[in-house]
Scaffold this motif. Structure first.
Motif, short mmCIF file in Angstrom:
data_model
loop_
_atom_site.label_atom_id
_atom_site.label_comp_id
_atom_site.label_asym_id
_atom_site.label_seq_id
_atom_site.Cartn_x
_atom_site.Cartn_y
_atom_site.Cartn_z
N TYR A 23 2.47 -3.58 5.33
CA TYR A 23 1.99 -4.06 4.56
C TYR A 23 0.53 -4.57 5.36
O TYR A 23 0.25 -4.29 7.08
CB TYR A 23 2.48 -5.77 5.56
CG TYR A 23 1.44 -6.68 4.41
CD1 TYR A 23 2.19 -6.97 3.13
CD2 TYR A 23 0.16 -7.03 4.94
CE1 TYR A 23 1.75 -8.56 2.24
CE2 TYR A 23 -0.26 -7.87 4.24
CZ TYR A 23 0.01 -8.74 2.48
OH TYR A 23 -0.35 -9.80 1.92
N ARG A 24 -0.30 -3.99 4.47
CA ARG A 24 -1.96 -3.43 5.51
C ARG A 24 -2.47 -4.86 4.69
O ARG A 24 -2.91 -5.09 3.56
CB ARG A 24 -2.91 -2.44 4.20
CG ARG A 24 -1.97 -1.54 5.32
CD ARG A 24 -3.89 0.28 4.32
NE ARG A 24 -5.31 -0.27 5.13
CZ ARG A 24 -5.94 0.28 4.47
NH1 ARG A 24 -5.36 -0.09 3.24
NH2 ARG A 24 -6.88 -0.51 5.06
N ILE A 25 -3.34 -5.39 6.26
CA ILE A 25 -3.88 -6.64 5.84
C ILE A 25 -5.08 -6.61 5.19
O ILE A 25 -5.44 -8.04 4.57
CB ILE A 25 -4.00 -6.75 7.29
CG1 ILE A 25 -2.85 -7.63 7.88
CG2 ILE A 25 -5.19 -8.43 7.64
CD1 ILE A 25 -2.11 -8.83 8.19
N GLU A 26 -5.29 -5.60 5.56
CA GLU A 26 -6.83 -5.20 4.37
C GLU A 26 -6.47 -6.15 2.97
O GLU A 26 -7.33 -6.48 2.61
CB GLU A 26 -7.96 -4.05 5.26
CG GLU A 26 -7.80 -4.13 6.40
CD GLU A 26 -7.26 -3.57 7.79
OE1 GLU A 26 -7.01 -3.76 8.46
OE2 GLU A 26 -6.05 -3.28 6.21
N ASP A 27 -6.21 -4.98 2.50
CA ASP A 27 -5.76 -5.21 0.67
C ASP A 27 -4.90 -6.09 0.28
O ASP A 27 -4.19 -6.15 -0.75
CB ASP A 27 -5.90 -3.69 0.65
CG ASP A 27 -4.87 -2.85 0.90
OD1 ASP A 27 -3.84 -3.32 1.42
OD2 ASP A 27 -5.17 -1.63 0.97
N ASN A 28 -3.51 -6.72 1.30
CA ASN A 28 -2.62 -7.10 1.38
C ASN A 28 -1.53 -6.10 0.04
O ASN A 28 -1.08 -7.04 -0.59
CB ASN A 28 -2.81 -8.21 0.24
CG ASN A 28 -3.50 -9.55 1.66
OD1 ASN A 28 -3.42 -9.69 2.14
ND2 ASN A 28 -4.92 -10.52 0.66
N LEU A 29 -1.77 -5.23 0.33
CA LEU A 29 -0.71 -4.67 -0.25
C LEU A 29 0.06 -3.64 0.17
O LEU A 29 -0.07 -3.56 1.78
CB LEU A 29 -1.19 -2.96 -1.12
CG LEU A 29 -2.52 -2.82 -2.03
CD1 LEU A 29 -3.01 -2.34 -2.54
CD2 LEU A 29 -1.92 -4.20 -3.17
N LEU A 30 1.48 -3.50 -0.30
CA LEU A 30 2.40 -2.81 0.69
C LEU A 30 2.24 -1.42 0.48
O LEU A 30 1.92 -1.14 -0.60
CB LEU A 30 3.35 -2.94 -0.31
CG LEU A 30 4.52 -4.35 0.77
CD1 LEU A 30 5.72 -4.45 -1.01
CD2 LEU A 30 4.34 -4.71 1.74
N TYR A 31 2.61 -0.02 1.63
CA TYR A 31 2.31 0.67 1.45
C TYR A 31 4.01 1.51 2.05
O TYR A 31 3.95 1.28 3.07
CB TYR A 31 1.48 1.56 2.54
CG TYR A 31 -0.35 1.78 2.14
CD1 TYR A 31 -0.51 2.12 1.67
CD2 TYR A 31 -0.39 0.65 2.06
CE1 TYR A 31 -2.13 2.03 1.05
CE2 TYR A 31 -1.50 -0.03 1.23
CZ TYR A 31 -2.38 0.53 1.54
OH TYR A 31 -3.90 0.57 0.92
N LEU A 32 4.16 2.58 1.51
CA LEU A 32 5.12 3.24 1.90
C LEU A 32 5.21 4.30 3.15
O LEU A 32 3.69 4.54 2.71
CB LEU A 32 5.91 4.41 0.60
CG LEU A 32 6.54 3.86 -0.41
CD1 LEU A 32 6.79 4.58 -1.78
CD2 LEU A 32 7.88 3.23 -0.63
N ILE A 33 5.79 4.91 3.92
CA ILE A 33 6.04 5.59 5.34
C ILE A 33 6.36 6.68 5.10
O ILE A 33 7.99 6.49 4.53
CB ILE A 33 6.57 4.72 6.35
CG1 ILE A 33 5.72 3.06 6.12
CG2 ILE A 33 5.66 5.56 7.86
CD1 ILE A 33 5.77 2.13 7.80
N ARG A 34 5.61 7.52 5.12
CA ARG A 34 6.35 8.82 4.83
C ARG A 34 7.08 9.03 6.24
O ARG A 34 5.94 9.36 6.99
CB ARG A 34 5.19 9.85 4.68
CG ARG A 34 5.42 11.71 4.67
CD ARG A 34 4.60 12.36 4.35
NE ARG A 34 2.99 11.89 3.13
CZ ARG A 34 2.69 12.41 2.64
NH1 ARG A 34 4.09 12.28 1.75
NH2 ARG A 34 2.10 11.21 1.81
#
Length: 179
Positions: free
Chosen positions: A167-178
């Motif tokens: 979860y990136r605090i800057e954009d409040n989005l979830l990212y998959l981790i490679r």
């Protein structure tokens, strides 16, 4: 190598996670998908207790365990309960950037003084408390920690699909981790 995989469309969700509760989580949170109705949890979400994070998910969709750093090592009975009794077959383990459990030892003096000032603790108690527990909860790098925790949980629960997310605090989005 780029470690984070942005999810800005359904096509960005890795094939292994499409049409699963993990894919649904990404669609609900990142893509604003319309909520389905759930009568029981589909997924267990392990995430940090940090107050800057909020997930956009429907009611009854998930069990959520929030702990410092998203560290589930000391919540394993709760994980087992969600699987054994709750019937979940997917776990999303969500780290976030700028986590307070990273480099925890650098916050030693602030932590101790905070317990003295805010909780009325004696200095010796506060220091002993920090020194006893900080090594258990220090996570190091967020991404490396969540990957190691995913590998540990996969070994413990081999039939459960487990995804590492950030979860990136800057954009409040979830990212998959490679991986």
């Amino acid at each position: 190598m780029q470690r984070l995989i942005p999810v800005t469309s359904s096509a960005d969700i890795l094939t292994d996670y499409q049409n699963t509760p993990i894919g649904a989580l990404l669609e609900y949170h990142n893509l604003g998908s319309e909520f389905d109705c759930y009568s029981q949890a589909q997924i267990l979400i392990g995430m940090c207790m940090d107050n800057r994070k909020y997930l956009r998910i429907p009611d009854n969709f998930a069990y959520i365990i929030r702990t410092g750093g998203g560290n589930l090592r000391y919540s394993e009975f709760k994980v087992s309960y969600a699987i054994a009794v709750g019937g979940v077959r997917s776990i999303a383990l969500i780290a976030h950037n700028h986590c307070g459990m990273v480099n925890l030892m650098a916050r030693r003096d602030v932590f101790i003084q905070g317990l003295i000032d805010n909780a009325g603790w004696e200095p010796e108690w506060a220091e002993q408390h920090f020194m006893h527990f900080a090594p258990m909860f220090e996570i190091g790098n967020e991404i490396d920690f969540v990957l190691s925790e995913v590998h540990r949980l996969r070994a413990r629960y081999p039939k459960i699909q487990i995804a590492p997310l950030l979860y990136r605090i800057e954009d409040n989005l979830l990212y998959l981790i490679r991986e």
